[in-house]
Structures are given as structure tokens and as C-alpha cells.
Design a protein around this motif. Structure first.
Motif, PDB file in Angstrom:
ATOM      1  N   PHE A   1      -2.973   3.875  12.436  1.00  0.00           N
ATOM      2  CA  PHE A   1      -1.756   4.347  11.604  1.00  0.00           C
ATOM      3  C   PHE A   1      -1.545   3.363  10.309  1.00  0.00           C
ATOM      4  O   PHE A   1      -0.770   3.960   9.320  1.00  0.00           O
ATOM      5  N   MET A   2      -1.200   2.059  10.289  1.00  0.00           N
ATOM      6  CA  MET A   2      -0.610   0.532   9.562  1.00  0.00           C
ATOM      7  C   MET A   2      -1.522   0.611   8.551  1.00  0.00           C
ATOM      8  O   MET A   2      -1.517  -0.017   7.271  1.00  0.00           O
ATOM      9  N   VAL A   3      -2.913   0.556   8.525  1.00  0.00           N
ATOM     10  CA  VAL A   3      -3.363   0.250   8.172  1.00  0.00           C
ATOM     11  C   VAL A   3      -4.930   0.962   8.159  1.00  0.00           C
ATOM     12  O   VAL A   3      -4.759   0.861   6.842  1.00  0.00           O
ATOM     13  N   ILE A   4      -5.536   1.833   8.722  1.00  0.00           N
ATOM     14  CA  ILE A   4      -6.592   2.500   8.705  1.00  0.00           C
ATOM     15  C   ILE A   4      -6.260   3.875   7.378  1.00  0.00           C
ATOM     16  O   ILE A   4      -6.855   3.949   6.459  1.00  0.00           O
ATOM     17  N   PHE A   5      -5.126   4.699   8.144  1.00  0.00           N
ATOM     18  CA  PHE A   5      -5.077   5.553   7.359  1.00  0.00           C
ATOM     19  C   PHE A   5      -4.523   5.060   5.864  1.00  0.00           C
ATOM     20  O   PHE A   5      -5.154   5.838   5.043  1.00  0.00           O
ATOM     21  N   PRO A   6      -3.589   4.019   5.644  1.00  0.00           N
ATOM     22  CA  PRO A   6      -2.893   3.840   4.944  1.00  0.00           C
ATOM     23  C   PRO A   6      -3.521   3.912   3.475  1.00  0.00           C
ATOM     24  O   PRO A   6      -4.091   4.010   2.553  1.00  0.00           O
TER      25      PRO A   6
ATOM     26  N   VAL B   1       0.548  -1.281  -0.218  1.00  0.00           N
ATOM     27  CA  VAL B   1       0.091   0.187   0.140  1.00  0.00           C
ATOM     28  C   VAL B   1       0.664   1.128  -0.249  1.00  0.00           C
ATOM     29  O   VAL B   1       0.714   1.992  -1.061  1.00  0.00           O
ATOM     30  N   GLN B   2       2.060   0.970   0.724  1.00  0.00           N
ATOM     31  CA  GLN B   2       2.974   2.393   0.718  1.00  0.00           C
ATOM     32  C   GLN B   2       3.294   2.514  -0.048  1.00  0.00           C
ATOM     33  O   GLN B   2       3.934   3.664  -1.156  1.00  0.00           O
TER      34      GLN B   2
ATOM     35  N   LEU C   1      -6.011   6.304   2.492  1.00  0.00           N
ATOM     36  CA  LEU C   1      -5.719   7.873   1.222  1.00  0.00           C
ATOM     37  C   LEU C   1      -5.511   7.176   0.201  1.00  0.00           C
ATOM     38  O   LEU C   1      -5.249   7.852  -1.394  1.00  0.00           O
ATOM     39  N   LEU C   2      -4.856   6.187  -0.147  1.00  0.00           N
ATOM     40  CA  LEU C   2      -4.237   4.429  -1.400  1.00  0.00           C
ATOM     41  C   LEU C   2      -6.007   4.252  -2.163  1.00  0.00           C
ATOM     42  O   LEU C   2      -6.096   4.854  -3.305  1.00  0.00           O
TER      43      LEU C   2
ATOM     44  N   LYS D   1      -2.197  16.578  -0.960  1.00  0.00           N
ATOM     45  CA  LYS D   1      -2.403  16.388  -2.471  1.00  0.00           C
ATOM     46  C   LYS D   1      -3.779  15.630  -2.545  1.00  0.00           C
ATOM     47  O   LYS D   1      -4.592  16.118  -2.795  1.00  0.00           O
ATOM     48  N   ILE D   2      -4.199  14.085  -1.329  1.00  0.00           N
ATOM     49  CA  ILE D   2      -5.448  13.608  -1.738  1.00  0.00           C
ATOM     50  C   ILE D   2      -5.983  14.554  -0.879  1.00  0.00           C
ATOM     51  O   ILE D   2      -7.148  14.002  -1.104  1.00  0.00           O
TER      52      ILE D   2
END
Length: 371
Positions: free
Chosen positions: A344-349, A53-54, A352-353, A72-73
Motif C-alpha cells: 500500500f505504501m510503495v507498489i500501489f502509489p 510520490v503522494q 498509480l504515478l 480517473k487513473i
């Protein structure tokens, strides 16, 4: 951003040292008992997905650090808030690694020394390294990477020749079925240590050849997963499940049992050297991620100016986040693994994707329509 470049090999070295860091210090995945090594591999597989994802976000914004492409997103307002939250997240994790380092030294050698003094001296070294920039940190990593593996190889050989390994301690495999392994893998090891590689999203824009980012990162995560699983196999095969679970630092206990020809023993110093190297790079990279993000978010022309204040914040947090080591571990396990890390490692990324992909598709559709 700092005007610096690192090679794919340097990224690989930094990721490997980072992942090993404090992961080989604690009894990782011991809730899975003798199947802890399997739970580590399950966590590794999930960590690969998280880092993919990153990478996708990096692929869409190859010249921007996360605190830039978040704006930007999501727009400037929400993007700045989320970016600031990630800066705090990285500083917090850096302070946790500092606390691990300090507690280890106090337990091992400096029983009467205040925690603040031990951590303060360590922070001075980290601050000095970060003032020199990411290129210097990466070149330093290349040197210590070799040293780390020499120590690991020596330790592995000595454990074998000591006759300490009892394979029966690893049996029966999957005694309680696959569910306990999956539970530990998806609630613990997937976040610590593999999900922590999220901080490298701050370093990917510095790559000389961005095309090598995916394969280099995945290879580093894979090798680190294998190494951590081997460490837990050794701990359990030497100490057994019960002693491994009761030990604060099982690898230290394993190393302390080494005795070859009745004269080669007390090799704790090798363990300490490996731990200092690993935690130094882990804490440094977390702190650098916070500095790089803050420099962009607050438009600081010289990121090195942020090193001292960030270092001080990390130092004071490392001392104040918990009153003792047991509370520190409890906070990390139940507060970190069950709330902070997933957010921070799953939900937010993933959020964002998804937003990024929707925006990119709309942009492509409007471009094609205008033609």
C-alpha cells in the motif's frame, strides 16, 4: 468531501503529532542495536521519497482525494476496488493504534480492566472529535502540539540532570558495518512510521494554499525523524541496548528511572500524557482518512454520518486482531512490514504515478496535435 480548510501550519502540526504517535512507544529499529538512531534516519530518507510520490499525485489532481483520482487513473471499476482497499487499510491501521493505546494503559495502570472498555472510551473521544470535522481536529492539534513539546523538553532536561545518560552505550558506532543499519532502515523504519504518512494524501486537498504542501510535509517529516532518533538515543544511552530491546515500552522505562534530588521521581504520568496525545491524533487521522475516502467513494453527502460506524469497526478490530500483545506485535512486524505496508505504501502509489504520468503525456500530445 467535507467543506473545510486547514492551514499549512495545521498540516505541519498534525503530521508531526501523527509521526510521533506510537513510534516513540516501541523499541523502534532496535535490531540495529546501538545504531538504531541511524536506521531511523535511513527510514526517514526513504519516507521522504514515498511521500514525494503522494505529492506528485496530489499535484496532478489537487482538488481530489485519492479515492477520486484512482478512478480517473485506473477507470471506475478498478479505481473503486483500489479505493475501497485503502479505506480498509486505514481502518486497520487505526485499530492497531487503538490496540497499542489499550495495551499501554493496561500494562501501566488498569491491569484488571477489559481491553474493550479502555478502547471503547478512547474511541468515544475520537468519534466526538471527528464529528466536529477536520478543522476542529487541526485546531485541537495546535494546542496539544505545544503541550507535547513542553512535556518533551521537561523530560529531556530531567534526564540530563538525573545523570542517567551514558554515551558509551551508543558505542561503537557501526560496529557491524552499514549493512545492518540499511537492512533495518529499508525493511522497518521506512514503513513505520515514515511510510504511514500516506494517509495525509487524504488531507492535502483541504489545504488553504496547496503550494505549501510539499515544503510543509517534508519539513514535518524531517523534524519528526530527528525527534524519534533523539528518543531512541536517549533510550539506549539510559537503558542500554539489551534492556531497551527487552522492554515493551522503553521510553516509559527511561522516564521511570528519572530521579532528581531524591524527591522528583515517578514521572510516568508525563509519559502517559504524551502517549495519549500522540496516539489520539494518529488513530483519529487514520480514521478520518478512511471516512473521507469512503464518503467520496460511496457518495455520502454528510461524511460525519460515517463516523460512528467507522469508529465501531475500528474498535472491534482493535480487540480481535490479536489474542495478546505479543501476537499483535508479531502480526505488525511480519504481516505488516513485509507484506501489507510495502503493497500500500510503495507498489500501489508508484504504479498509480506511472500510469498517471503516461496518461498526462498522451493527453498533452493529443492536445498539441490538435492545435
Amino acid at each position: 468531501m467535507e467543506k473545510a480548510k486547514i492551514s499549512a501550519y495545521q498540516l505541519f502540526v498534525l503530521m508531526l503529532l501523527f509521526e510521533l504517535g506510537s513510534a516513540i512507544l516501541v523499541p523502534l529499529a532496535i535490531d540495529a542495536k546501538q545504531d538504531a538512531w541511524l536506521a531511523i534516519l535511513v527510514g526517514w530518507a526513504g519516507g521522504i521519497v514515498f511521500f514525494w510520490v503522494q505529492y506528485r499525485l496530489f499535484h496532478s489532481y489537487p482538488d481530489l482525494v485519492p479515492t477520486e483520482y484512482m478512478q480517473k487513473i485506473l477507470g471506475k471499476f478498478l479505481g473503486r476496488i483500489l479505493g475501497f482497499m485503502y479505506i480498509l487499510f486505514f481502518v486497520y491501521l487505526s485499530s492497531r493504534d487503538l490496540r497499542d493505546f489499550g495495551e499501554m494503559l493496561l500494562t501501566f495502570a488498569y491491569i484488571e480492566t477489559p481491553l474493550f472498555i479502555v478502547n471503547g472510551l478512547f474511541v468515544l473521544v475520537i468519534v466526538y472529535a471527528l464529528r466536529k470535522g477536520i478543522e476542529v481536529l487541526a485546531r485541537t492539534g495546535e494546542i496539544f502540539f505545544i503541550m507535547m513539546y513542553i512535556l518533551a523538553f521537561m523530560g529531556f532536561v530531567l534526564i540530563i540532570f538525573s545523570g542517567l545518560i551514558d554515551i558509551n552505550n551508543l558505542k561503537p558506532v557501526l560496529e557491524a558495518g552499514i549493512l545492518p543499519v540499511l537492512k533495518v532502515g529499508f525493511t522497518e523504519t521506512i514503513f513505520f512510521p515514515f511510510g504511514e504518512a500516506i494517509v495525509f494524501s487524504m488531507l492535502l486537498p483541504y489545504l488553504v494554499n496547496p503550494r505549501k504542501a510539499k515544503m510543509t510535509s517534508f519539513f514535518a517529516l524531517t523534524l519528526s525523524g530527528i525527534n524519534i532518533a533523539i528518543v531512541m538515543i536517549m533510550n539506549i544511552s539510559v537503558l542500554g541496548v539489551d534492556l531497551t530491546s527487552r522492554s515493551q515500552f522503553p521510553l516509559l522505562s527511561t522516564v521511570q528511572t528519572i530521579q532528581v534530588a531524591e524527591f522528583l521521581e515517578r514521572l510516568d504520568v508525563f509519559f502517559m500524557m504524551a502517549m495519549v496525545i500522540g496516539i489520539f491524533f494518529k488513530a483519529s487521522i487514520y480514521l478520518y482518512g478512511a471516512i473521507a475516502g469512503a464518503a467520496v467513494l460511496f457518495k455520502v453527502k454528510k461524511p460525519s454520518n460515517l463516523v460512528y460506524p467507522m469508529g465501531l469497526i475500528s474498535l472491534f478490530m482493535s480487540v480481535t486482531i490479536a489474542s495478546n500483545y505479543s501476537e499483535h506485535l508479531y502480526e505488525g512486524r511480519y504481516g505488516g512490514l513485509y507484506f501489507i505496508f510495502p503493497t500500500f505504501m510503495v507498489i500501489f502509489p508508484f504504479f498509480l504515478l506511472v500510469i498517471s504520468q503516461i496518461k498526462n503525456r498522451k493527453r498533452k500530445t493529443s492536445t498539441e496535435g490538435s492545435k
